[in-house]
Design an enzyme around this catalytic site. Sequence first.
Site, PDB file in Angstrom:
ATOM      1  N   PRO A 109      13.127  -6.479  -0.628  1.00 52.25           N
ATOM      2  CG  PRO A 109      11.764  -8.071   0.425  1.00 52.25           C
ATOM      3  CD  PRO A 109      11.765  -6.664  -0.094  1.00 52.25           C
ATOM      4  CD  GLU A 119       1.781  -9.407   0.729  1.00 54.99           C
ATOM      5  OE1 GLU A 119       2.407 -10.189   0.003  1.00 54.99           O
ATOM      6  OE2 GLU A 119       1.779  -9.467   1.972  1.00 54.99           O
ATOM      7  NE  ARG A 177      30.957   1.171  11.654  1.00 52.98           N
ATOM      8  CZ  ARG A 177      32.107   0.694  11.204  1.00 52.98           C
ATOM      9  NH1 ARG A 177      32.300   0.522   9.910  1.00 52.98           N
ATOM     10  NH2 ARG A 177      33.083   0.389  12.024  1.00 52.98           N
ATOM     11  CG  ASP A 210      37.913   1.857   4.146  1.00 51.87           C
ATOM     12  OD1 ASP A 210      36.840   1.295   4.437  1.00 51.87           O
ATOM     13  OD2 ASP A 210      38.002   2.944   3.556  1.00 51.87           O
TER      14      ASP A 210
HETATM   15  N1  ADE Z   1      11.720  -4.915   3.181  1.00 48.22           N
HETATM   16  C1  ADE Z   1      11.306  -6.104   3.645  1.00 48.22           C
HETATM   17  N2  ADE Z   1      12.304  -6.976   3.698  1.00 48.22           N
HETATM   18  C2  ADE Z   1      13.423  -6.336   3.256  1.00 48.22           C
HETATM   19  C3  ADE Z   1      14.770  -6.702   3.064  1.00 48.22           C
HETATM   20  N3  ADE Z   1      15.220  -7.931   3.347  1.00 48.22           N
HETATM   21  N4  ADE Z   1      15.618  -5.777   2.594  1.00 48.22           N
HETATM   22  C4  ADE Z   1      15.186  -4.532   2.281  1.00 48.22           C
HETATM   23  N5  ADE Z   1      13.919  -4.132   2.433  1.00 48.22           N
HETATM   24  C5  ADE Z   1      13.045  -5.019   2.911  1.00 48.22           C
END
Ligand code: ADE
Length: 215
Positions: free
Chosen positions: A58, A85, A123, A138
């Site tokens: 994230p 975590e 794709r 595209d």
């Molecule tokens: N791992 C956990 N949440 C994630 C996210 N939103 N994007 C990429 N990897 C992740």
Amino acid sequence: MVEIVVHDLRAFTHDRHAVVDDRPYGGGAGMVLKPEPILEAVAGISRGEETRLILLTPQGRPFGQAIARELVEHRHLLLICGRYEGFDERVRERLCPDEISIGDYVLTGGELPALVLLDATIRLIPGVLGDADSARYDSFIEAMLDFPQYTRPPVVQGLSVPEVLLSGDHERIRRWRRKEALRRTKARRPDLLLRADLNEEDRRLLGEIEEEGSC
Ligand code: ADE
């Protein structure tokens, strides 16, 4: 051809219980992925220069169409999916991976993000989509949301297909689609419109939409 190989981090451990995580130094909730199994896995799987190393997290840069277009140019992607975590920071330090997030939410692991990234990228490989689809794709969708689509029957539960789409008048249909795409983009994603390369006709259509004042 695309080949997808799943590797189990536990195969790169050396203890009896194949432990891949441990408690964080400094305390706190959750477990952290140990560095050695990841570093060993990457060393064993990587094809050097040919490999684009990606860490799903994230904290990464936001995934989008532009990154998919970037990734499709690579012959070998190595995706590291986190759990728990997070990773021991030394994974980042040692490998300098491209860190990618699929959105501002936290999933239980990087597996679904990896699939999202793969689907969006695969794709784009020539031949995966029909030519017609890829061409339209595209030039259009990145700047603008799609126009509404209809198929048969012409009336369902009292709801009709817009008359223009049955008219056979290609120019009217093109204009209508452009206008509805603009209307939708303005309503749902005004941020895209700001970046879009609008021409004279687009501006006129947007003016009409403004006057109509509909949703
Ligand atoms: N791992 C956990 N949440 C994630 C996210 N939103 N994007 C990429 N990897 C992740």
